[in-house]
Scaffold this active site. Structure first.
Site, PDB file in Angstrom:
ATOM      1  N   LYS A 153      41.369  26.021  41.352  1.00 41.33           N
ATOM      2  CA  LYS A 153      41.852  26.744  41.991  1.00 41.33           C
ATOM      3  C   LYS A 153      41.378  27.544  43.121  1.00 41.33           C
ATOM      4  CE  LYS A 153      45.531  29.154  43.180  1.00 41.33           C
ATOM      5  NZ  LYS A 153      45.345  29.554  44.412  1.00 41.33           N
ATOM      6  N   GLU A 228      40.626  37.722  32.593  1.00 41.83           N
ATOM      7  CA  GLU A 228      39.906  38.803  33.561  1.00 41.83           C
ATOM      8  C   GLU A 228      40.800  39.239  34.546  1.00 41.83           C
ATOM      9  OE1 GLU A 228      37.077  39.143  32.369  1.00 41.83           O
ATOM     10  OE2 GLU A 228      36.699  37.452  31.519  1.00 41.83           O
ATOM     11  N   CYS A 262      35.929  44.117  40.511  1.00 43.43           N
ATOM     12  CA  CYS A 262      36.948  44.476  39.478  1.00 43.43           C
ATOM     13  C   CYS A 262      35.890  45.550  38.785  1.00 43.43           C
ATOM     14  CB  CYS A 262      37.034  42.744  38.203  1.00 43.43           C
ATOM     15  SG  CYS A 262      35.404  42.336  38.200  1.00 43.43           S
ATOM     16  N   GLU A 354      44.201  50.407  40.627  1.00 36.98           N
ATOM     17  CA  GLU A 354      43.168  49.900  41.625  1.00 36.98           C
ATOM     18  C   GLU A 354      43.264  49.878  42.640  1.00 36.98           C
ATOM     19  OE1 GLU A 354      42.683  45.370  40.349  1.00 36.98           O
ATOM     20  OE2 GLU A 354      40.319  45.919  40.141  1.00 36.98           O
TER      21      GLU A 354
HETATM   22  P1  NAD Z   1      45.789  37.610  42.735  1.00 36.60           P
HETATM   23  O1  NAD Z   1      46.402  37.422  41.797  1.00 36.60           O
HETATM   24  O2  NAD Z   1      46.347  37.803  43.535  1.00 36.60           O
HETATM   25  O3  NAD Z   1      45.007  35.983  42.769  1.00 36.60           O
HETATM   26  C1  NAD Z   1      44.334  35.602  42.127  1.00 36.60           C
HETATM   27  C2  NAD Z   1      44.135  33.685  41.956  1.00 36.60           C
HETATM   28  O4  NAD Z   1      45.790  33.321  41.262  1.00 36.60           O
HETATM   29  C3  NAD Z   1      44.752  33.354  43.427  1.00 36.60           C
HETATM   30  O5  NAD Z   1      43.208  31.882  43.363  1.00 36.60           O
HETATM   31  C4  NAD Z   1      45.829  33.233  43.309  1.00 36.60           C
HETATM   32  O6  NAD Z   1      46.198  32.532  44.718  1.00 36.60           O
HETATM   33  C5  NAD Z   1      46.468  32.791  42.347  1.00 36.60           C
HETATM   34  N1  NAD Z   1      48.491  33.089  41.907  1.00 36.60           N
HETATM   35  C6  NAD Z   1      48.437  33.976  42.333  1.00 36.60           C
HETATM   36  N2  NAD Z   1      50.217  33.880  42.260  1.00 36.60           N
HETATM   37  C7  NAD Z   1      49.909  32.753  40.761  1.00 36.60           C
HETATM   38  C8  NAD Z   1      50.390  32.291  40.100  1.00 36.60           C
HETATM   39  N3  NAD Z   1      52.735  32.580  40.213  1.00 36.60           N
HETATM   40  N4  NAD Z   1      49.778  31.121  39.321  1.00 36.60           N
HETATM   41  C9  NAD Z   1      49.145  31.099  39.282  1.00 36.60           C
HETATM   42  N5  NAD Z   1      48.038  31.566  39.748  1.00 36.60           N
HETATM   43  C10 NAD Z   1      48.396  32.737  41.309  1.00 36.60           C
HETATM   44  O7  NAD Z   1      44.777  38.127  42.531  1.00 36.60           O
HETATM   45  P2  NAD Z   1      43.568  38.818  44.066  1.00 36.60           P
HETATM   46  O8  NAD Z   1      44.156  39.713  45.065  1.00 36.60           O
HETATM   47  O9  NAD Z   1      42.790  36.856  44.405  1.00 36.60           O
HETATM   48  O10 NAD Z   1      42.360  39.347  43.307  1.00 36.60           O
HETATM   49  C11 NAD Z   1      41.850  40.234  43.436  1.00 36.60           C
HETATM   50  C12 NAD Z   1      42.354  40.915  41.422  1.00 36.60           C
HETATM   51  O11 NAD Z   1      41.232  40.191  40.629  1.00 36.60           O
HETATM   52  C13 NAD Z   1      42.021  42.215  41.076  1.00 36.60           C
HETATM   53  O12 NAD Z   1      43.027  42.845  40.351  1.00 36.60           O
HETATM   54  C14 NAD Z   1      40.663  42.407  40.999  1.00 36.60           C
HETATM   55  O13 NAD Z   1      40.493  43.252  39.358  1.00 36.60           O
HETATM   56  C15 NAD Z   1      40.881  41.216  39.519  1.00 36.60           C
HETATM   57  N6  NAD Z   1      39.177  40.469  39.057  1.00 36.60           N
HETATM   58  C16 NAD Z   1      39.193  40.643  38.135  1.00 36.60           C
HETATM   59  C17 NAD Z   1      37.923  40.238  38.087  1.00 36.60           C
HETATM   60  C18 NAD Z   1      37.502  40.798  36.440  1.00 36.60           C
HETATM   61  O14 NAD Z   1      36.925  39.898  35.766  1.00 36.60           O
HETATM   62  N7  NAD Z   1      38.168  41.164  35.106  1.00 36.60           N
HETATM   63  C19 NAD Z   1      36.531  39.547  38.538  1.00 36.60           C
HETATM   64  C20 NAD Z   1      37.292  39.955  39.947  1.00 36.60           C
HETATM   65  C21 NAD Z   1      38.435  40.291  40.404  1.00 36.60           C
END
Ligand code: NAD
Length: 457
Positions: A153, A228, A262, A354
């Site tokens: 997804k 992650e 990230c 962050e």
């Molecule tokens: P997010 O948590 O809002 O969304 C991530 C994904 O999860 C999206 O596909 C979203 O649709 C899905 N999602 C949202 N609610 C959900 C639920 N209740 N159940 C299942 N899936 C759900 O994050 P974002 O805004 O897309 O990304 C930014 C964040 O990602 C930042 O905090 C960043 O640090 C982190 N990030 C971490 C890494 C790593 O490798 N550690 C890499 C990239 C981004």
């Protein structure tokens, strides 16, 4: 329901993408389970060959994938091309795995004991919007190599490259249904990966808040999970460092991908005796970052991904913020935010949370112990850098920082051949590196009793 995809650089509509329902998600998971049984039975060399063909297909589509990422995510075209090449490399690297998933033969009494790495079945991969195709590949490539099916997804804002990758996989010979990209809402499709019992593992990359929710949901079925999550990484600059290089590279350690990374080194800690000199060197480096049209080959930083994200990033720089200096950004349509350097208090919101945008905070420190303690004063622990010419200090400090990925005298974080992941609330488990396929398997131990011939006196 559909989702409108907006080009972040000019706010024009790129396309619309249909969002899947729970029933459609369940149907894709059931198809994936059927395809997985066939895939797991295929000869390892045949699985390897298909993955190599998939890598070749990605290689042939690098410009197309990069163009999609430029329009969908606003990534500078040079960076987007690198990302597509990285997906090819990740596929090539893990294409070697099917023929190398060796178990062990363990000496025991009375028979033969061997272990097998059995695939889990269907793996659900949930990706964020910041690096759509690279992060997707870190999940799907080793999972497929280990004999699993994958349902993926993508984030609502950035599904286009993932959808294209699934088509390329099919064209390369992956069995129908084995690798499905299911665009949709997190609360619908993502949540269903957690609750559908056929999905045996969830690989989630995204915010710490959603990650905790997914981990709690997975507990209900003791479902495997890799997380992650977020970061607030530190870039430590000691007085004995090559200050010119440390200052020249610091903007690229945090403003790459407009800070939507990230691993962004969003806290720069500088030894007090060289703080003023470092700031003098940092200012022209920040102003030299080329911010502009992502389709332009010379652009180093594009826009932020969406208007709501721009508003959130801007909330960290109110009118009374301690702004040391800023770079430039275009006016007019698009979600632009100029690279910004703050000098806030250590306990301020900008210093702790962050930001996920092109905002960096600089702090002086007194000595090695102070630097380590402030670097570790975070709930996160994903990456970080140490700048020093003293080898012993480089080793000492890198070992002392509570973080999964450190680099000494550089800002490197991700190499597909080395493990990647976070300490503390930055995550759980590791991706990439030689062991990644094992995270998509269960170890099975089988003992074969061996009849012993009667002892002849
Ligand atoms: P997010 O948590 O809002 O969304 C991530 C994904 O999860 C999206 O596909 C979203 O649709 C899905 N999602 C949202 N609610 C959900 C639920 N209740 N159940 C299942 N899936 C759900 O994050 P974002 O805004 O897309 O990304 C930014 C964040 O990602 C930042 O905090 C960043 O640090 C982190 N990030 C971490 C890494 C790593 O490798 N550690 C890499 C990239 C981004």
């Amino acid at each position: 329901m559909s989702h409108t995809i907006v080009n972040p650089a000019d706010e024009t509509v790129v396309t619309t993408v249909e969002a899947a329902t729970v029933d459609e998600t369940d149907a894709a998971i059931a198809d994936a389970a059927r395809a997985q049984r066939e895939w797991a039975r295929a000869a390892p060399a045949d699985r390897a060959r298909v993955l190599r063909r998939f890598a070749d297909a990605v290689d042939g589509a690098i410009d197309e994938l990069a163009g999609l990422e430029v329009r969908n995510s606003g990534h500078p075209v040079g960076q987007a091309r690198w990302e597509a090449g990285h997906v090819r490399d990740v596929l090539e690297y893990y294409a070697a795995a099917p023929e190398r998933m060796s178990g062990r033969q363990i000496p025991v009494a009375g028979g033969l004991d061997v272990t097998f790495h059995e695939p889990l079945g269907v793996v659900g991969v949930i990706t964020p919007w910041n690096f759509p195709m690279t992060i997707a590949s870190w999940g799907f490539a080793p999972a497929l190599a280990a004999g699993n099916a994958v349902v993926l997804k993508p984030a609502e804002w950035t599904p286009l490259t993932s959808l294209r990758l699934a088509e390329l996989g099919l064209e390369a010979g992956l069995p129908e249904g084995l690798f499905r990209v299911i665009p949709g809402r997190g609360s619908v499709v993502g949540e269903r990966f957690v609750t559908n019992e056929t999905v045996r593992k969830v690989v989630f990359t995204g915010s710490t808040e959603v990650g905790k929710r997914i981990m709690a949901g997975c507990a209900d079925q003791v479902k495997r999970v890799t997380l992650e999550l977020g970061g607030k990484s530190a870039n430590l600059v000691f007085a004995d460092a090559d200050l010119e290089r440390a200052a020249a590279t610091a903007p690229y350690g945090v403003f790459e991908n407009a800070g939507q990374d990230c691993c962004a080194r969003s806290r720069i800690l500088v030894e007090r005796s060289v703080y003023d000199r470092f700031m003098e060197l940092l200012e022209p480096a920040v102003q030299g970052v080329k911010v502009g049209d992502p389709a332009d080959e010379s652009t180093e930083m594009g826009p932020l991904v969406a208007r709501t994200h721009l508003d959130r990033v801007a909330s960290f720089v109110p009118d009374d913020a301690d702004v040391a200096f800023r770079g430039t950004a275009p006016d007019g349509p698009g979600f632009w935010f100029a690279p910004t350097v703050l000098t806030p208090a250590r306990d301020s919101r900008a210093a702790r949370e962050e930001i996920f945008g092109p905002v960096v905070s600089v702090f002086p420190f007194d000595d090695e112990a102070d630097a380590i303690s402030f670097a570790n004063a975070s709930e996160y622990g994903l990456s970080g850098s140490v700048w020093t010419r003293d080898l012993s200090r480089g080793i000492r400090v890198a070992r002392a920082i509570e973080s999964g990925n450190l680099s000494v005298n550089s800002h490197s974080s991700v190499r597909y051949a080395t493990p990647f992941g976070g300490f503390k609330q930055s995550g759980l488990g590791r991706e990439l590196g030689p062991d990644a396929p094992l995270a998509f398997t269960e170890t099975k131990n089988v003992f074969f009793a061996v009849d012993q011939p009667p002892v002849v006196a």
